[in-house]
Design a protein around this motif. Structure first.
Motif, short mmCIF file in Angstrom:
data_model
loop_
_atom_site.label_atom_id
_atom_site.label_comp_id
_atom_site.label_asym_id
_atom_site.label_seq_id
_atom_site.Cartn_x
_atom_site.Cartn_y
_atom_site.Cartn_z
N TYR A 134 4.05 9.60 -1.29
CA TYR A 134 2.94 10.45 -1.73
C TYR A 134 2.99 10.66 -3.25
CZ TYR A 134 0.02 14.55 -2.43
OH TYR A 134 -0.94 15.41 -2.90
N ASP A 135 4.17 11.02 -3.74
CA ASP A 135 4.31 11.27 -5.18
C ASP A 135 3.99 10.02 -6.00
OD1 ASP A 135 5.12 13.80 -4.55
OD2 ASP A 135 7.27 13.41 -4.80
N ARG A 136 4.51 8.88 -5.54
CA ARG A 136 4.30 7.63 -6.27
C ARG A 136 2.82 7.26 -6.31
NH1 ARG A 136 7.81 3.38 -6.69
NH2 ARG A 136 9.24 5.11 -7.05
N GLU B 100 -5.83 7.21 -2.17
CA GLU B 100 -6.75 6.75 -1.11
C GLU B 100 -6.04 5.83 -0.12
OE1 GLU B 100 -7.05 5.75 -4.30
OE2 GLU B 100 -7.53 3.61 -4.40
N ASN B 101 -4.93 5.24 -0.54
CA ASN B 101 -4.15 4.40 0.39
C ASN B 101 -3.67 5.19 1.60
OD1 ASN B 101 -4.39 2.48 -1.53
ND2 ASN B 101 -2.20 2.16 -1.90
N TRP C 190 0.81 -1.24 0.00
CA TRP C 190 0.00 0.00 0.00
C TRP C 190 0.83 1.28 0.00
CZ3 TRP C 190 0.57 3.25 4.18
CH2 TRP C 190 1.03 2.69 5.39
N THR C 191 2.17 1.13 0.07
CA THR C 191 3.01 2.34 0.10
C THR C 191 3.64 2.64 -1.27
OG1 THR C 191 4.99 1.11 0.71
CG2 THR C 191 3.67 1.99 2.52
N GLY C 192 3.19 1.94 -2.30
CA GLY C 192 3.75 2.18 -3.62
C GLY C 192 5.15 1.59 -3.76
N GLY C 193 5.46 0.60 -2.97
CA GLY C 193 6.74 -0.09 -3.13
C GLY C 193 7.92 0.65 -2.51
#
Lengths: 222, 306
Positions: A183-185, A193-194, A142-145
């Protein structure tokens, strides 16, 4: 991979000062890739030690070897005859390799020549960055990796904190704020929404807080 | 005098000291401290206030100590290394001293696995021996751990530590106590003694090394109400030595409560005879009302005036 850095020569020399013959033992795994403990690093360190000891009029005999992986008994076993003749082992493996040697050869002193730093990968040639803290409960989904446990100085799960400025962490101006990156990713991925829900306190039992961890791969057990 | 607490005065005057445990409540009820304090008022030199013992959340030991002070009792504030780093610890030490607390007992703390938040991260920035040395540095060198000066009003603290003579390796427990004394422990409180013979052997080693002259040793004693309590501790608490004869004796007793008191009185008599034991620390887990009864029967009342 595991990334390690060589200890200062002075500290290494001090740790072996009582020995006349040592095995300088490298490792063909991670530390070969990060230049700190492979066969080449062993050769370089051996010549530095030899020179320093010559200068001090206290010569030392150094046997060199580099098993494929020092963290597996079977690879170290091949050197047991040589090991029988030395006063001590100086290891350029990570902390895992040093411990494997200490347990496998309980009568021999095995000394670390490296400081084991972190799990990470090279972000450019010869530059490694920490990426994973081995917390045992992966949040990358959920953190974009991008890992806030390994990379945020406060290990925040609901970051960034008030110290994030211009994409940089307040703790160190050369460190990117991982929460800015997350945040950017997620914005790029249309997954912001994550970050709107409150993430609950983490269960740290899977990390280093509950003592030594162990994994059994049942299917492969003999 | 290091802190001029009553406990320090009694010990340094050579009297046999008595302290007792007071566990804060699992809520915000100040009355609970008042009620428990009543059992100890005038009967002990100090009450030992536990710090989230067995990792169960309770009222803060410093807040409970301040309440105990207001009821006329001298507290020994317990501080564990599990929950705070060196910054919070030093801040709390200043706070405790400002509130009038003069004794601090330094412990590692029970692992969070045994409490109500096994998923919590622990801190252990310092270990108990490092904590002892830090308090000593604050008191004697008037410096924070960092070396920064404490400008006037340094915390005047009588420093306590614990040791478990029944944990392994047995011989190393003596070395470890020596380390604690060297780090600055003014007094030592032991784990609950049930195996009096093993304790006697340990005390012999302590005396042989002269450690009883470097730090005051308080023998930890726990009166029990039933043989089941002993079996529970034997099976569930690491580093406890509970002889089977003791369990059998409690089981065979017609009045187990009275027998529990008798056993405790016998233990007090035995430790009083041992060289190097400077006092006792009573830990009547969940049975605080028995404290004055035991002390009366043991002839330890009234307490010396210092």
């Amino acid at each position: 991979m595991i990334v390690a850095d060589r200890k200062p020569l002075e500290e290494i020399l001090n740790s072996i000062k009582d020995y006349k013959k040592i095995m300088l033992m490298g490792c063909g795994g991670c530390v070969t890739v990060c230049f700190s403990g492979g066969a080449k690093a062993v050769e370089l360190l051996a010549s530095q030690i030899t020179m320093a000891r010559k200068k001090d009029d206290s010569e030392i005999e150094i046997v060199q070897c580099t098993p494929e992986r020092q963290c597996e008994y079977e690879f170290n076993d091949a050197f047991k005859d040589d090991l029988a003749s030395v006063d001590a082992v100086l290891s350029t493996a990570c902390g895992v390799g040093v411990q494997a040697m200490a347990v496998q050869f309980p009568k021999l002193i095995t000394l670390p020549a490296l400081n084991t730093k972190f799990m990470g990968y090279p972000v450019e040639h010869a530059v490694w960055e920490e990426k994973c803290a081995g917390c045992g409960d992966c949040v990358l989904g959920w953190t974009g990796g991008l890992c806030p446990i390994a990379r945020c100085a406060k290990k925040l799960l609901n970051g960034p904190c008030g110290g994030s400025s211009n994409g940089v962490c307040e703790v160190d101006k050369d460190t990117e704020c991982v929460w800015q990156l997350i945040y950017d990713r997620l914005k790029d991925l249309d997954k912001l929404e994550n970050l709107t829900q409150v993430r609950e306190p983490k269960d740290w039992r899977t990390s280093t807080n509950a003592g030594q961890r162990k994994i059994k791969f049942e299917e492969a057990m003999l | 005098m290091k802190a001029a607490s009553t406990l320090e005065k009694v010990l340094s005057a050579g009297h046999f000291a008595v302290t007792a445990e007071l566990g804060p409540p699992q809520n915000a009820n100040a009355e609970a401290i008042k009620k428990k304090s009543a059992h100890c008022l005038g009967k002990v030199e100090a009450v030992n206030i536990t710090d989230n013992q067995t990792a169960i959340v309770r009222m803060s030991s410093i807040a409970a100590a301040a309440l105990a002070l207001s009821h006329g009792l001298e507290p020994v504030v317990q501080m564990v290394c599990r929950d705070r780093n060196r910054i919070a610890m030093q801040s709390d030490i200043l706070g405790a001293a400002a509130l009038g607390c003069k004794n601090l007992l330094c412990l590692s703390g029970d692992h969070q696995m045994f409490g109500i938040h096994p998923e919590a991260a622990n801190v252990y920035d310092l270990d108990s021996i490092q904590l002892i040395a830090m308090v000593k540095k604050m008191r004697d060198d008037k410096q924070f751990l960092s070396g920064d000066p404490i400008k006037e009003f340094e915390p005047r603290i009588f420093i306590g530590a614990v040791e478990n003579p029944f944990a392994d390796p047995f011989e190393f427990r003596v070395v470890r106590l020596a380390k604690k004394a060297a780090a600055g422990a003014d007094f030592i409180q032991t784990q609950c003694i049930f195996d009096i013979d093993k304790f006697a052997r340990w005390m012999e080693l302590i005396v042989k090394q002269g450690l009883h002259k470097k730090t005051y040793i308080l023998a930890g004693l726990t009166p029990v109400r039933s043989h089941r309590a002993l079996i529970y501790m034997k099976n569930n608490v690491a580093g406890m030595s509970i002889p089977d004869e003791l369990i059998e004796r409690m089981e065979a007793a017609e009045d187990p409560k009275a027998e529990g008191v008798n056993i405790c009185l016998e233990m007090i008599e035995k430790v009083k005879q041992m060289e190097g034991v400077a006092g006792i620390h009573l830990m009547p887990i969940g049975w605080e009302s028995i404290t004055p009864v035991i002390l009366e029967q043991a002839g330890l009342l009234p307490r010396p005036q210092v």
